[in-house]
Design a protein around this motif. Structure first.
Motif, PDB file in Angstrom:
ATOM      1  N   THR A  90       1.005  -1.302   0.069  1.00 21.10           N
ATOM      2  CA  THR A  90      -0.102  -0.027   0.082  1.00 21.10           C
ATOM      3  C   THR A  90       0.720   1.110   0.012  1.00 21.10           C
ATOM      4  O   THR A  90       0.069   2.198  -0.199  1.00 21.10           O
ATOM      5  CB  THR A  90      -1.069  -0.017   1.104  1.00 21.10           C
ATOM      6  N   PRO A 130       0.216  -0.471 -11.122  1.00 18.22           N
ATOM      7  CA  PRO A 130       0.398   0.239  -9.748  1.00 18.22           C
ATOM      8  C   PRO A 130      -0.526   1.900  -9.833  1.00 18.22           C
ATOM      9  O   PRO A 130      -0.857   1.990  -8.868  1.00 18.22           O
ATOM     10  CB  PRO A 130       1.718   0.643  -9.527  1.00 18.22           C
ATOM     11  N   GLU A 131      -0.199   2.263 -10.909  1.00 21.88           N
ATOM     12  CA  GLU A 131      -0.861   3.500 -11.099  1.00 21.88           C
ATOM     13  C   GLU A 131      -2.511   3.496 -11.213  1.00 21.88           C
ATOM     14  O   GLU A 131      -3.161   4.151 -10.606  1.00 21.88           O
ATOM     15  CB  GLU A 131      -0.562   4.395 -12.413  1.00 21.88           C
ATOM     16  N   PHE A 144      -3.460   2.861  -7.317  1.00 15.89           N
ATOM     17  CA  PHE A 144      -3.162   3.761  -6.490  1.00 15.89           C
ATOM     18  C   PHE A 144      -4.482   4.690  -6.977  1.00 15.89           C
ATOM     19  O   PHE A 144      -4.973   5.280  -5.945  1.00 15.89           O
ATOM     20  CB  PHE A 144      -1.850   4.845  -7.160  1.00 15.89           C
ATOM     21  N   ASP A 145      -5.042   4.784  -8.268  1.00 17.11           N
ATOM     22  CA  ASP A 145      -6.149   5.924  -8.278  1.00 17.11           C
ATOM     23  C   ASP A 145      -7.115   5.328  -7.614  1.00 17.11           C
ATOM     24  O   ASP A 145      -8.138   6.219  -7.249  1.00 17.11           O
ATOM     25  CB  ASP A 145      -6.570   5.613 -10.047  1.00 17.11           C
ATOM     26  N   THR A 195       3.388   1.531  -2.210  1.00 17.79           N
ATOM     27  CA  THR A 195       3.965   1.851  -3.739  1.00 17.79           C
ATOM     28  C   THR A 195       2.795   1.249  -4.616  1.00 17.79           C
ATOM     29  O   THR A 195       2.902   1.628  -5.755  1.00 17.79           O
ATOM     30  CB  THR A 195       5.099   0.902  -3.965  1.00 17.79           C
ATOM     31  N   TYR A 196       1.645   0.583  -4.196  1.00 16.05           N
ATOM     32  CA  TYR A 196       0.632   0.261  -5.005  1.00 16.05           C
ATOM     33  C   TYR A 196       0.929  -0.659  -6.029  1.00 16.05           C
ATOM     34  O   TYR A 196       0.305  -1.011  -6.784  1.00 16.05           O
ATOM     35  CB  TYR A 196      -0.209   1.459  -5.721  1.00 16.05           C
ATOM     36  N   MET A 197       2.084  -1.206  -5.561  1.00 18.35           N
ATOM     37  CA  MET A 197       2.410  -2.485  -6.707  1.00 18.35           C
ATOM     38  C   MET A 197       1.935  -3.802  -6.142  1.00 18.35           C
ATOM     39  O   MET A 197       2.083  -4.076  -4.964  1.00 18.35           O
ATOM     40  CB  MET A 197       4.176  -2.626  -6.537  1.00 18.35           C
TER      41      MET A 197
END
Lengths: 284, 771
Positions: free
Chosen positions: B616, B737-738, B741-742, B618-620
């Protein structure tokens, strides 16, 4: 291969002095060390400079030595050299880690620290580690040498203080970080052979709960490898509290200017940079 | 007597493995012919427009170059696939970026590159569309229209119906809707597309890296207006294909042949990675919409599925990709009532084409994500929902095909969940996730994949194989089925060796050369092991029958006796050759108009389980462990089969969370391996490959198809696991990941999406995302 190699010239004078003389005589010459960046540009037909001069295997530039608490790395030190050096492993583990992140094993065998710095990519792996270790950099030309803090070397996107005819000679690191808390994290597009979306490196010296010294630097956060002075200022001399972490994140957000590009988005980079900073602060 | 150890089912060494490992294998770029020159392609830099001028710039010695335009094509200006809408070279209208317009050849490769850059093409622009949504918009410009198409901008539609779905909505306890989409994917074979062509005495020969020599053979006949015996295609060692060398070699092959004809010299064309990624085919992007009626105890009452794929600028293989995607959209479940509407639309992107799975990974992604949404809505586990709806022997598929094989999906699910420690991990992650920045999750997908051509396809292919005795008395298999890393050579030799009762190393397989080998069909559609393997087995039996009938071979024999008998026969009759031609099984029926019947002779069945971690900070998302259980009939070669599954899973992991084609007005902007991110070994988890073997009557020794199956399951299993880990539902792959994240960093966007609602909140009649 999208370039015609016949359109290029490459000279290899074989000694540092000969290279410096050639550079002084012909300011159009572009120095090439490991060539790992340049060969990519050549392959896709986008290599602008046509007159090249080789620094590959110049003995005068490839050395690692320690004198009175200062470790000096010649600009021709390869990433593999860095990974294999016991002193660096002991005193500067972040540098070993970032060298291991750089390209592939083949890239690490060819690519040099000096070349990586001179290439001046804001996404480069090693510069953030050098910055948080308070490196100085020594430049050399036919006219002599000069030394400056590495933090003053990068002037903007792919712009450096290097003058025509001038080369990076060495990087110096003070061996005084053994007691510092050290942190580096790269967020790349994958776990190997990746270019950073962002990275954050940090060193801090604690005095009880108080931050006595702190250095922060990142990759792809601004247009060049750079220290994060505003954020450091917020944290310096303070104890890590939830309020301070919020203030630090706000300072970081105000001083970095990440961009949208083919690898990631500005808002993602901004959020992750703040998260990594917080991860480091929480570890103190 | 026969070798004591069975050959089929044993890990026979890869037939061409030694040559590959020792560097002796010759790929196309290793071949050099006397007088050979190099070819290159001038391509459009524009998505759609009318060519107004072609200028050859200064500073290039143009008189030294061979220059080919569409006017030089002796036959039809077409690359024939299913239709003839795809021109070999643009005449007037450009329909996508990177479309070939002018061909150049010169002995100096570096000079060729400069010449390509010196050609400028001027256009009068025409409006263009780049996505399914843009193509189907009511006011969209008509970019493709043909009598063969169903309506403007639509290459092909299918309507598949079972029962009467209109009657189920009123009585349903839940009505659940969802929309799912997938992106394009690049095959990324190690060796780029490449060929060498020669044109002598009014006949054309092309050597190349390819899957289907007879496809190119057909394309050459039309483009050169030559009879089939004047066209010859030879496959050379091929460094990976994955579908990317199914139809594209027809394009580059015709191009090189045109340059060879005009220059009078052999011409080599080998793309570099930039050109290969930008200009050749990729997996079709897709969109799947589900509307499902479910009872309160979690039984599927009926469903409507809308499946759409983006075919790019020309029809190429899109109708058959759509067909496989449509049939697989219903999954391994019992649907009393179902309606599937499917369409392939035109856009001004380079044509999308074959890629391992061929439409199935797209629609299975939608279904298997939707199944988890249904489970969540009804309030039962994903496992229980599947158990209540699995197809059983005696049941019928969405096309009405009776399940005759003794499949046991419940048993497979139980095994896969046990092997992966699914239940214990779910419990553990539920406990540890709330306090950890790393959220862990485990999810799975259940699915099937049909082996062989769809419907009546195999009947139309009418495949033929032969076995011939060579001068040393060894049998040589003659097929057009090609080796490109997946193991064709090895398994076919194993089948022949075991059937002929001689050692594996005594069997040869011929280089695919259309002048020598019969047409055993294309090497696609998970058909080689089952269909061609069976024909090799039949031909081997025919060979033995022939030898025994001559009195030269006893009922039992040693390999030496076989060899002597074969040579004796050959001496007496001049040659010893046996063939076998495909015969459709008597109980297989397919109705092309209604899209009903036996879609495939056999299916492979699978349960794939993925364990993931989402950081959480790096959202990877990373896949940390993977279990792939499949029932593929008899496993012919356990090492190669395991390799097929591991490779497919790796490719599926790339599809799920790494590999994104970045498009800019129809141009692939990240056509470099630096920016098109395929996972490395450092990104891949341990992959546990598990088999169940239920022999099928349709394949040799009970084998079924395996090649495409492993591509179908990873993406939905991984996204199901990511939802388990994060509590947030993601319905598009690749999921980067982006994207995570969104949604994670922006909670308001989550609550706006009704797929996040809990059933208690939603009430008994649950309607999800509306149009």
């Amino acid at each position: 291969m999208r370039s015609d190699v016949r359109d290029y010239t490459l000279t290899a004078p074989g000694s540092l002095n000969a290279v410096l003389s050639a550079l002084a005589a012909n300011p159009r010459l572009t120095p090439v060390a490991g060539g790992t960046e340049l060969m990519v540009a050549l392959g896709v037909g986008r290599l602008g400079p046509h007159e090249l001069i080789s620094l590959h295997r110049l003995k005068e530039l490839r050395f690692i030595e320690e004198h009175s608490g200062i470790l000096t790395l010649g600009a021709g030190t390869t990433f593999t050299d860095i990974r294999r050096n016991a002193t660096i492993a002991r005193e500067f583990p972040l540098l070993v880690q970032t060298a291991a992140w750089t390209g592939s094993i083949a890239n690490q065998n060819r690519g040099t620290l000096g070349g990586n710095i001179a290439n001046a990519s804001p996404a480069a792996d090693s510069p953030p580690a050098l910055l948080v270790y308070d490196a100085t950099i020594e430049l050399v030309s036919a006219n002599g040498r000069r030394t400056l803090p590495y933090g003053e070397f990068h002037l903007g996107y792919k712009k450096t203080v290097l003058l025509p005819g001038e080369l990076i000679y060495a990087v110096r690191l003070p061996c005084r970080f053994a007691k510092h808390r050290q942190y580096v994290r790269k967020v790349g597009t994958r776990n190997a052979q990746a270019i950073s979306k962002i990275a954050l490196a940090a060193t801090a010296l604690m005095d009880g709960a108080t931050v006595r010294e702190i250095r922060l630097a990142g990759a792809s956060l601004v247009d060049r490898p750079a220290r994060l002075h505003a954020t450091e200022a917020v944290v310096l001399g303070k104890a890590i509290t939830p309020e301070l972490r919020t203030l630090a994140a706000a300072a970081l957000a105000s001083e970095i200017k990440p961009i949208d590009d083919i690898r990631s988005t500005a808002k993602y980079r901004m959020a992750v940079a703040c998260n990594l900073l917080d991860e480091f602060l929480l570890s103190l | 007597m026969a070798p004591k150890e069975p050959i089929v089912g044993a890990p026979a060494l890869r037939y061409e493995g030694e040559a590959k490992v020792l560097g002796r294998a010759k790929y196309i770029d290793d071949l050099h012919f006397p007088q050979m020159i190099h070819g290159a392609t001038v391509r459009s830099k524009f998505p759609r427009g009318r060519i107004t001028a072609i200028r050859y710039g200064e500073g290039v010695p143009w008189d030294e170059f061979t220059i080919v335009t569409w006017r030089d094509i002796p036959g039809e200006n077409t690359i024939v696939h299913l239709l003839k809408d795809h021109p070999c070279l643009v005449e007037e209208i450009v329909n996508h970026p990177e479309e070939p317009i002018v061909l150049l050849a010169h002995p100096d490769k570096a000079l060729l590159r400069k010449a390509v850059d010196a050609v400028t093409i001027e256009y009068e622009p025409l409006p263009a569309v780049f996505t399914i949504e843009e193509s189907e918009a009511p006011d969209a410009p008509v970019i493709w229209n043909s009598e063969a198409g169903d309506s403007p901008n639509v290459f092909k539609t299918y309507l598949m119906e079972k029962g009467n779905v209109d009657d189920v909505w009123a009585s349903a306890d839940y009505i659940i809707e969802g929309e799912y989409s997938t992106g394009a994917q690049e095959q990324l074979y190690i060796e780029n597309n490449g060929v060498i062509a020669e044109y002598t005495e009014e006949s054309v020969t092309v050597w190349g890296s390819m899957q289907c020599p007879y496809y190119l053979h057909h394309a050459l006949q039309l483009a050169f207006a030559l009879p089939e015996e004047k066209c010859r295609v030879i496959q050379v060692e091929t460094g990976g294909a994955f579908g990317g060398k199914e139809d594209y070699p027809s394009v580059i092959g015709c191009h090189a042949a045109l340059l060879a004809m005009k220059s009078g010299r052999p011409v080599k064309m080998v793309y570099d990675r930039l050109e290969d990624m930008a200009a050749t085919t990729k997996r079709h992007p897709s969109r799947t919409r589900h509307r499902t009626a479910v009872s309160k105890d979690g039984r599927l009452l009926g469903g409507e599925i809308e499946f759409a794929i983006d075919g790019g600028a020309y029809v190429t293989l899109s109708p058959v990709v759509l067909s496989r995607g449509t049939i697989h959209a219903a999954g391994p479940y019992n649907w009393p009532n179902l309606r599937i509407r499917a369409k392939a639309v035109a856009t001004n992107c380079p044509p999308h084409g074959a890629f391992r799975g061929f439409g199935a990974p797209q629609s299975i992604f939608g279904l298997e994500r939707h199944m988890d949404l249904i489970a969540k809505t009804v309030g039962i586990t994903p496992e229980e929902l599947r158990r209540r709806n699995f197809l059983q022997p005696g049941g019928s598929t969405a096309t009405g095909q009776l399940i005759k094989d003794p499949i046991d999906l419940n048993g497979m699910l139980t095994r896969a969940l046990e092997e992966s420690g699914y239940h214990a991990k779910r419990a553990e992650f539920t406990k540890t996730n709330p306090t950890s920045p790393i959220k862990r999750g485990i999810g799975f997908a259940t699915f099937m994949h049909g082996a062989g051509f769809t419907g009546s396809g195999e009947r139309r292919l009418n495949s033929l194989v032969a076995i011939e005795i060579d001068d040393e008395g060894s049998p040589e298999i003659l097929v057009s089925s090609t080796e490109f890393g997946q193991g064709t050579n090895t398994i076919l030799c194993q089948v022949a060796a075991q059937t002929l009762h001689i050692p594996y190393k005594n069997v040869r397989i011929a280089q695919p050369d259309t002048h020598r080998v019969p047409n055993s069909g294309p090497t696609v559609a998970s058909r080689t092991a089952m269909i061609v393997g069976k024909l090799v087995e039949d031909a081997s039996h025919n060979l033995l029958t022939c030898m025994r009938a001559s009195g030269l071979l006893e009922e039992t024999y040693t390999p030496e006796q076989f060899c002597h008998a074969a040579l004796a026969y050959k001496q007496k009759h001049g040659e010893l050759r046996a063939t076998a031609r495909y015969q459709a099984p008597g109980d297989i029926f397919w109705d092309d108009d209604k899209y009903r019947g036996d879609a495939y002779p056999a299916y492979a069945w699978a349960v794939y389980v993925a364990e993931v971690e989402v950081d959480t900070r790096t959202y990877m998302a990373e896949v940390k462990n993977f279990w792939a259980l499949q029932e593929v009939g008899k496993v012919l070669n356990p090492v190669l089969a395991k390799g097929q599954v591991e490779g497919g899973v790796a490719q599926g992991i790339g599809y799920a969370i790494y590999e994104k084609c970045v498009w800019k007005d129809g141009v692939m902007a990240n056509n470099q391996m630096t920016n098109y991110i395929m996972p490395t070994s450092a990104d891949l988890p341990p992959i546990h490959v598990l088999f169940e073997e239920v022999p099928s009557i349709h394949g040799p020794f009970g084998a079924k198809g395996i090649g495409e199956l492993p591509m179908d399951g990873p993406a939905p299993a991984i996204l199901n696991a990511i939802e388990e880990a994060t509590g947030v539902c993601f319905n598009h792959c690749p999921l980067l990941p982006e994207d995570i994240f969104d949604k994670l960093a922006n909670p308001t966007s989550i609550s706006a999406d009704s797929s996040q609602l809990q059933p208690a909140v939603a009430g008994p009649v649950f309607s999800g995302t509306t149009s």
